[in-house]
Design an enzyme around this catalytic site. Structure first.
Site, PDB file in Angstrom:
ATOM      1  N   ARG A   1       0.840  -1.228   0.036  1.00 25.70           N
ATOM      2  CA  ARG A   1       0.039  -0.035   0.091  1.00 25.70           C
ATOM      3  C   ARG A   1       0.871   1.365   0.136  1.00 25.70           C
ATOM      4  NH1 ARG A   1      -4.339  -1.701   4.629  1.00 25.70           N
ATOM      5  NH2 ARG A   1      -5.207  -3.170   3.575  1.00 25.70           N
TER       6      ARG A   1
ATOM      7  N   ARG B   1      11.645   5.561   3.387  1.00 26.75           N
ATOM      8  CA  ARG B   1      11.752   7.143   3.427  1.00 26.75           C
ATOM      9  C   ARG B   1      12.507   7.633   4.926  1.00 26.75           C
ATOM     10  NH1 ARG B   1       6.072   9.197   2.774  1.00 26.75           N
ATOM     11  NH2 ARG B   1       7.152  11.229   3.460  1.00 26.75           N
TER      12      ARG B   1
ATOM     13  N   ASP C   1       2.142   4.870  -0.159  1.00 23.96           N
ATOM     14  CA  ASP C   1       1.451   6.397   0.321  1.00 23.96           C
ATOM     15  C   ASP C   1       1.436   7.415  -0.745  1.00 23.96           C
ATOM     16  OD1 ASP C   1       1.725   5.385   2.872  1.00 23.96           O
ATOM     17  OD2 ASP C   1       3.588   6.278   3.218  1.00 23.96           O
TER      18      ASP C   1
ATOM     19  N   TYR D   1      12.402  -1.553  -3.269  1.00 26.89           N
ATOM     20  CA  TYR D   1      12.047  -0.278  -3.668  1.00 26.89           C
ATOM     21  C   TYR D   1      13.366   0.431  -4.086  1.00 26.89           C
ATOM     22  CZ  TYR D   1       7.540  -0.579  -1.105  1.00 26.89           C
ATOM     23  OH  TYR D   1       6.346  -0.811  -0.573  1.00 26.89           O
TER      24      TYR D   1
END
Length: 256
Positions: free
Chosen positions: A50, A202, A52, A111
């Site tokens: 999911r 992040r 952001d 990622y």
């Protein structure tokens, strides 16, 4: 009912994130609305992650049950037609066993975070890469990243609203590379694990940027990790540079 896996690419800028939210545009809603143009009674789709608001994907995976027996090529072509003009594309579709699940069958997620050092404001890539102005030291960031590899309690590097049952995760890879460009230097953070905590990547990148800028020492990353305290984390990087690039499964459903 036949089950299909979809490999999805999207630009996260116009969306509140992957997950459907009332009155807000989401990637999930865009794909589900395209599916309903094909089969009005289609149910909810499940995704591997999911993402952001503002986060992009080049390899998101979702599963959906359909009533018709679609050929993968025809399904992807039809969905891409109905997705226009949203910045979402179905890169591939595949028929999968009924016990395959985009989220629960996954064994790896990858990622990539893109960061550029340049003085002039971004024009073409605004919202697709994080821009900073000060020079960064690559080796210092690599040294700091090494402290995060392996199995740890990542409380420091997860959002305070993270809903995961445990902060313990195994980080398999965090590689930082530099890519000179005519307009500056792009740094890429390649991150791999079975699963991630909310805002974990992040938080890593924001902290390592501080190391590269000289505001933190590489060993400060280790101290922050061992503190197991969200207050010990560096700044969280913006979502603009983050991409979900790959979801791994025991058998690749999209392999030829």
């Amino acid at each position: 009912m036949p089950r299909y896996a979809l490999k999805i690419e999207y630009d996260g800028r116009p969306f509140c994130g992957w997950q459907r939210q009332s009155a807000l545009p989401s990637v999930q809603a865009a794909v589900e609305e395209a599916l309903r143009r094909l089969e009005p009674d289609v149910g909810t789709i499940a995704a591997a992650g999911r993402t952001d608001a503002g986060v992009h994907a080049t390899g998101q995976v979702a599963t959906v049950d359909l009533s018709r027996d679609w050929t993968p090529f025809r399904l992807s072509e039809a969905l891409n037609y109905h997705l226009k003009p949203a910045p979402v594309a179905i890169l591939a579709a595949a028929r999968v066993p009924e016990d395959f699940h985009a989220r629960f069958s996954a064994i790896e997620r990858r990622y990539m975070f893109r960061l550029i050092v340049r003085r002039a404001p971004l024009t073409f890539e605004a919202g697709q890469i994080w821009q900073v102005r000060q020079a960064l030291d690559l080796e210092s960031m690599r040294e700091g990243a090494r402290h995060l590899l392996g199995r740890h309690d990542f409380t420091t590097f997860r959002s305070s609203i993270c809903q995961a049952d445990s902060p313990v995760r195994t980080l398999d890879r965090l590689e930082v590379t530099a890519h000179p460009r005519a307009d500056g230097t792009e740094y890429r953070f390649d991150v791999r694990a079975r699963s991630f905590l909310h805002n974990q990547v992040r938080s890593f990148v924001g902290t390592l940027e501080r190391v590269g800028a000289g505001a933190w020492r590489p060993e400060d990353v280790k101290a922050a990790l061992e503190a197991r305290d969200r207050a010990a984390c560096g700044p969280v990087s913006p979502p603009s540079g983050l991409y979900l690039t790959h979801v791994g499964y025991p058998q690749d459903p999209f392999a030829d």
